[in-house]
Design a protein around this motif. Structure first.
Motif, PDB file in Angstrom:
ATOM      1  N   ALA A   1      48.762  -3.217  51.463  1.00 46.82           N
ATOM      2  CA  ALA A   1      49.617  -2.346  52.269  1.00 46.82           C
ATOM      3  C   ALA A   1      49.717  -0.973  51.605  1.00 46.82           C
ATOM      4  CB  ALA A   1      51.001  -2.975  52.415  1.00 46.82           C
ATOM      5  N   ARG A   2      50.412  -0.062  52.264  1.00 46.25           N
ATOM      6  CA  ARG A   2      50.577   1.289  51.720  1.00 46.25           C
ATOM      7  C   ARG A   2      51.197   1.231  50.322  1.00 46.25           C
ATOM      8  NH1 ARG A   2      50.581   5.949  54.485  1.00 46.25           N
ATOM      9  NH2 ARG A   2      50.822   4.800  56.455  1.00 46.25           N
ATOM     10  N   ASP A   3      50.688   2.052  49.420  1.00 46.67           N
ATOM     11  CA  ASP A   3      51.148   2.150  48.033  1.00 46.67           C
ATOM     12  C   ASP A   3      50.796   0.921  47.192  1.00 46.67           C
ATOM     13  OD1 ASP A   3      52.265   4.655  48.568  1.00 46.67           O
ATOM     14  OD2 ASP A   3      54.163   3.760  49.215  1.00 46.67           O
ATOM     15  N   MET A   4      49.969   0.024  47.738  1.00 42.37           N
ATOM     16  CA  MET A   4      49.462  -1.104  46.957  1.00 42.37           C
ATOM     17  C   MET A   4      48.019  -0.810  46.542  1.00 42.37           C
ATOM     18  SD  MET A   4      50.808  -4.546  48.903  1.00 42.37           S
ATOM     19  CE  MET A   4      52.518  -5.069  48.819  1.00 42.37           C
ATOM     20  N   ILE A   5      47.620  -1.340  45.404  1.00 43.80           N
ATOM     21  CA  ILE A   5      46.276  -1.102  44.876  1.00 43.80           C
ATOM     22  C   ILE A   5      45.476  -2.403  44.916  1.00 43.80           C
ATOM     23  CG2 ILE A   5      44.930  -0.296  42.905  1.00 43.80           C
ATOM     24  CD1 ILE A   5      46.680   1.835  44.141  1.00 43.80           C
ATOM     25  N   PRO A   6      44.230  -2.366  45.387  1.00 44.82           N
ATOM     26  CA  PRO A   6      43.396  -3.578  45.360  1.00 44.82           C
ATOM     27  C   PRO A   6      43.224  -4.081  43.927  1.00 44.82           C
ATOM     28  CG  PRO A   6      42.376  -1.851  46.692  1.00 44.82           C
ATOM     29  CD  PRO A   6      43.517  -1.211  45.976  1.00 44.82           C
ATOM     30  N   ASN A   7      43.186  -5.396  43.764  1.00 40.95           N
ATOM     31  CA  ASN A   7      42.986  -5.966  42.429  1.00 40.95           C
ATOM     32  C   ASN A   7      41.708  -6.795  42.318  1.00 40.95           C
ATOM     33  OD1 ASN A   7      43.809  -8.173  43.919  1.00 40.95           O
ATOM     34  ND2 ASN A   7      45.820  -8.335  42.931  1.00 40.95           N
ATOM     35  N   VAL A   8      40.953  -6.874  43.426  1.00 36.95           N
ATOM     36  CA  VAL A   8      39.638  -7.512  43.401  1.00 36.95           C
ATOM     37  C   VAL A   8      38.667  -6.643  44.195  1.00 36.95           C
ATOM     38  CG1 VAL A   8      40.471  -9.885  43.146  1.00 36.95           C
ATOM     39  CG2 VAL A   8      40.157  -8.928  45.440  1.00 36.95           C
ATOM     40  N   MET A   9      37.396  -6.810  43.915  1.00 39.53           N
ATOM     41  CA  MET A   9      36.362  -6.103  44.664  1.00 39.53           C
ATOM     42  C   MET A   9      35.295  -7.101  45.085  1.00 39.53           C
ATOM     43  SD  MET A   9      34.189  -4.117  41.683  1.00 39.53           S
ATOM     44  CE  MET A   9      32.900  -3.659  42.843  1.00 39.53           C
ATOM     45  N   VAL A  10      34.606  -6.770  46.168  1.00 39.05           N
ATOM     46  CA  VAL A  10      33.566  -7.658  46.662  1.00 39.05           C
ATOM     47  C   VAL A  10      32.260  -7.364  45.936  1.00 39.05           C
ATOM     48  CG1 VAL A  10      32.806  -6.147  48.541  1.00 39.05           C
ATOM     49  CG2 VAL A  10      32.566  -8.617  48.771  1.00 39.05           C
ATOM     50  N   CYS A  11      31.511  -8.426  45.661  1.00 45.61           N
ATOM     51  CA  CYS A  11      30.240  -8.280  44.956  1.00 45.61           C
ATOM     52  C   CYS A  11      29.208  -9.214  45.583  1.00 45.61           C
ATOM     53  CB  CYS A  11      30.420  -8.619  43.477  1.00 45.61           C
ATOM     54  SG  CYS A  11      28.903  -8.479  42.500  1.00 45.61           S
ATOM     55  N   PRO A  12      28.083  -8.676  46.090  1.00 45.13           N
ATOM     56  CA  PRO A  12      27.042  -9.547  46.649  1.00 45.13           C
ATOM     57  C   PRO A  12      26.380 -10.359  45.549  1.00 45.13           C
ATOM     58  CG  PRO A  12      26.264  -7.285  46.547  1.00 45.13           C
ATOM     59  CD  PRO A  12      27.715  -7.247  46.164  1.00 45.13           C
ATOM     60  N   TYR A  13      26.100 -11.611  45.857  1.00 41.25           N
ATOM     61  CA  TYR A  13      25.450 -12.481  44.881  1.00 41.25           C
ATOM     62  C   TYR A  13      24.363 -13.284  45.578  1.00 41.25           C
ATOM     63  CZ  TYR A  13      24.620 -16.248  41.545  1.00 41.25           C
ATOM     64  OH  TYR A  13      24.014 -17.133  40.691  1.00 41.25           O
ATOM     65  N   ASP A  14      23.161 -13.242  45.031  1.00 41.08           N
ATOM     66  CA  ASP A  14      22.038 -14.007  45.571  1.00 41.08           C
ATOM     67  C   ASP A  14      21.861 -15.265  44.729  1.00 41.08           C
ATOM     68  OD1 ASP A  14      21.693 -11.985  47.382  1.00 41.08           O
ATOM     69  OD2 ASP A  14      20.015 -11.044  46.328  1.00 41.08           O
ATOM     70  N   PHE A  15      22.262 -16.397  45.304  1.00 41.63           N
ATOM     71  CA  PHE A  15      22.190 -17.659  44.576  1.00 41.63           C
ATOM     72  C   PHE A  15      20.783 -18.235  44.651  1.00 41.63           C
ATOM     73  CE2 PHE A  15      22.331 -22.322  44.718  1.00 41.63           C
ATOM     74  CZ  PHE A  15      22.839 -22.576  43.459  1.00 41.63           C
ATOM     75  N   PRO A  16      20.129 -18.477  43.500  1.00 47.14           N
ATOM     76  CA  PRO A  16      18.778 -19.057  43.517  1.00 47.14           C
ATOM     77  C   PRO A  16      18.826 -20.532  43.906  1.00 47.14           C
ATOM     78  CG  PRO A  16      19.555 -18.805  41.257  1.00 47.14           C
ATOM     79  CD  PRO A  16      20.599 -18.177  42.136  1.00 47.14           C
ATOM     80  N   LEU A  17      18.140 -20.880  44.979  1.00 43.16           N
ATOM     81  CA  LEU A  17      18.162 -22.254  45.475  1.00 43.16           C
ATOM     82  C   LEU A  17      17.421 -23.221  44.562  1.00 43.16           C
ATOM     83  CD1 LEU A  17      17.691 -21.584  49.289  1.00 43.16           C
ATOM     84  CD2 LEU A  17      19.777 -22.262  48.095  1.00 43.16           C
TER      85      LEU A  17
END
Length: 314
Positions: A208-224
């Protein structure tokens, strides 16, 4: 997770081999040899035996092992549409992988199979897009489950209600250029652990307003090729997993006729994880959604960084 869920069986080949040996012995029973008949081969993967632990019990044991787990409960965001959020129970350092984004993975070549296409987000708020155009639909995963099962994205092919006369001009163009397709039966089932306590990234709310994100998204390629880990990656690919070269022109994706590939030949499963951007302790997770500023955004959305949003969709 194997230490938590697999039975304490001491064999040279491990618990997975025990299951396979049992299956082989059933196919070569004395009765079948005596009558000269063979039992039909089971084409379905065998689900290994696991400890009869509930989702909650697995979550607590994971916390004992890692120092943290996740839980879903009412969000602390002061907005009527906030709904549920995901909270870390315990502590984690900056850079820690906190959560997996579960569900069915669609490459741009399979967009037309996403339920509700072309307005796939009209009744589904559990969608996320990677930078390479891959879309993950977490709606059929939900909160998870209480066992290890052969999961095929059940519920992903359920048709969305079609309201007459609601198509906008852009939607009509989309349907003219690329007709929605039925994906029933196109998803190969995989043995997945539905009790995975970390497969809850889709419940992370935008701050919400005045709140700061504490996680970020990161793509991950999982080797099968990592067979022992596969059951703990809460994703399955739509289609046969074959890579189809696509090129983007504006808002549209088209098949590319360019041959050859400079990438690796190792088969991968494209997924997403949430990574802590600071130290976390018993709090709700907030992810910057970075919604497109070229479209009308919901009333609850407050941009964290307008310039970042603009770069994301430029």
């Amino acid at each position: 997770m194997d230490d938590i869920l697999l039975p304490d069986i001491q064999t040279a080949g491990g618990p997975h081999e025990v299951v396979e040996e049992k299956n082989n012995s059933s196919r070569r029973s004395g009765l079948s040899l005596a009558v000269g008949q063979s039992i039909p081969t089971n084409c379905h993967p065998v689900t290994p035996e696991t400890k009869p632990l509930s989702h909650l019990e697995v979550s607590q044991k994971l916390k004992d092992l890692l120092g943290y787990t996740l839980e879903v409960k009412q969000s602390e965001i002061p907005h009527k549409d906030a709904g549920k959020g995901v909270f870390i129970d315990g502590e984690a350092d900056v850079g820690t992988v906190i959560a997996f984004y579960p569900g069915v993975v669609y490459s741009p070549a399979h967009y037309r199979y996403i339920p509700g296409y072309p307005r796939i987000d009209a009744q589904n708020s559990y969608l996320i897009t990677r930078y390479d155009g891959t879309i993950i639909n977490a709606q059929p995963w939900g909160i998870g489950g209480e066992s290890r099962v052969i999961w095929n994205g059940s519920g992903v092919s359920e048709p969305m209600p079609n309201v007459e006369g609601t198509d906008k001009g852009s939607d009509k163009i989309w349907k003219m250029l690329s007709k929605p397709l039925d994906g029933t039966g196109a998803i190969k089932g995989e043995i997945l652990e539905r009790r995975n306590p970390l497969a809850l990234a889709h419940y992370a709310n935008h701050p919400a307003r005045d709140m700061i994100p504490n996680v970020m998204v990161c793509p991950y390629d999982f080797p099968l090729t990592e067979k022992d880990m596969r059951t703990y990656i809460p994703n399955i690919s739509f289609g046969d997993g074959e890579e189809v070269k696509m090129r983007r022109f504006g808002s549209f994706w088209f098949k590319s006729w360019k041959s050859g590939s400079a990438g690796s030949n190792i088969p991968i499963l494209k997924s997403l994880v949430l990574v802590a951007t600071r130290s976390l302790c018993d709090e709700e997770l907030y992810l910057n959604y970075r919604l497109s500023n070229s479209k009308q955004r919901p009333s609850w959305y407050t941009p964290v960084d307008e310039e970042e949003d603009r770069r994301r969709w430029s």
